[in-house]
Motif scaffolding. Sequence first.
Motif, short mmCIF file in Angstrom:
data_model
loop_
_atom_site.label_atom_id
_atom_site.label_comp_id
_atom_site.label_asym_id
_atom_site.label_seq_id
_atom_site.Cartn_x
_atom_site.Cartn_y
_atom_site.Cartn_z
N ARG A 1 0.69 -1.18 0.01
CA ARG A 1 0.06 0.02 -0.07
C ARG A 1 0.96 1.33 0.07
O ARG A 1 0.51 2.17 -0.69
CB ARG A 1 -0.95 0.03 1.21
N ASP B 1 2.28 2.72 -4.19
CA ASP B 1 1.75 3.80 -4.48
C ASP B 1 2.77 5.04 -4.92
O ASP B 1 2.86 5.58 -5.82
CB ASP B 1 0.96 4.43 -3.42
N GLU C 1 -5.50 -0.02 -12.46
CA GLU C 1 -6.37 0.26 -11.21
C GLU C 1 -5.30 1.11 -10.23
O GLU C 1 -6.03 1.77 -9.39
CB GLU C 1 -6.63 -1.28 -10.69
N GLN C 2 -3.94 0.66 -10.15
CA GLN C 2 -3.16 1.49 -9.34
C GLN C 2 -3.28 3.01 -9.83
O GLN C 2 -3.23 3.67 -8.86
CB GLN C 2 -1.77 1.06 -9.38
N LYS D 1 -5.96 4.47 -10.97
CA LYS D 1 -6.97 4.96 -10.53
C LYS D 1 -7.15 5.26 -9.00
O LYS D 1 -7.41 6.20 -8.44
CB LYS D 1 -8.12 4.10 -10.91
N ARG D 2 -6.51 4.56 -8.05
CA ARG D 2 -6.44 4.53 -6.50
C ARG D 2 -5.40 5.82 -6.42
O ARG D 2 -5.77 6.58 -5.47
CB ARG D 2 -5.83 3.52 -6.01
N ASP D 3 -4.47 6.00 -7.12
CA ASP D 3 -3.59 7.01 -6.95
C ASP D 3 -4.28 8.31 -7.05
O ASP D 3 -4.28 9.38 -6.42
CB ASP D 3 -2.47 7.06 -7.59
N GLU E 1 -7.40 8.99 -7.15
CA GLU E 1 -8.41 9.18 -6.15
C GLU E 1 -7.78 9.57 -4.85
O GLU E 1 -8.45 10.87 -4.13
CB GLU E 1 -9.26 7.94 -5.86
N ASN E 2 -6.64 9.06 -4.47
CA ASN E 2 -5.96 9.57 -3.30
C ASN E 2 -5.56 11.16 -3.28
O ASN E 2 -5.70 11.72 -2.33
CB ASN E 2 -4.68 8.71 -2.97
#
Length: 66
Positions: A10, A14, A39-40, A42-44, A46-47
């Motif tokens: 995690r 990132d 996907e990574q 997209k998560r980044d 959003e963070n």
Amino acid sequence: MSRFSDWFHRTFDDWFFRSMIGPAQTKGAVQGCDEFAREQWKRDLENRKRYTREQRERKRAEKAAG
């Protein structure tokens, strides 16, 4: 996976991913990447958006209190 392994991925996945792709973009940012990279990304993204929202809310609260 172990808790350490989860934390490690995690945290450093990132960081590594951010350092490889540079600033957050939306137009054609991950064309041709594999599913994991998309996907990574997209998560980044959003963070980053969440962090910006939190900063705006904090500044508004300080302004209202002060």
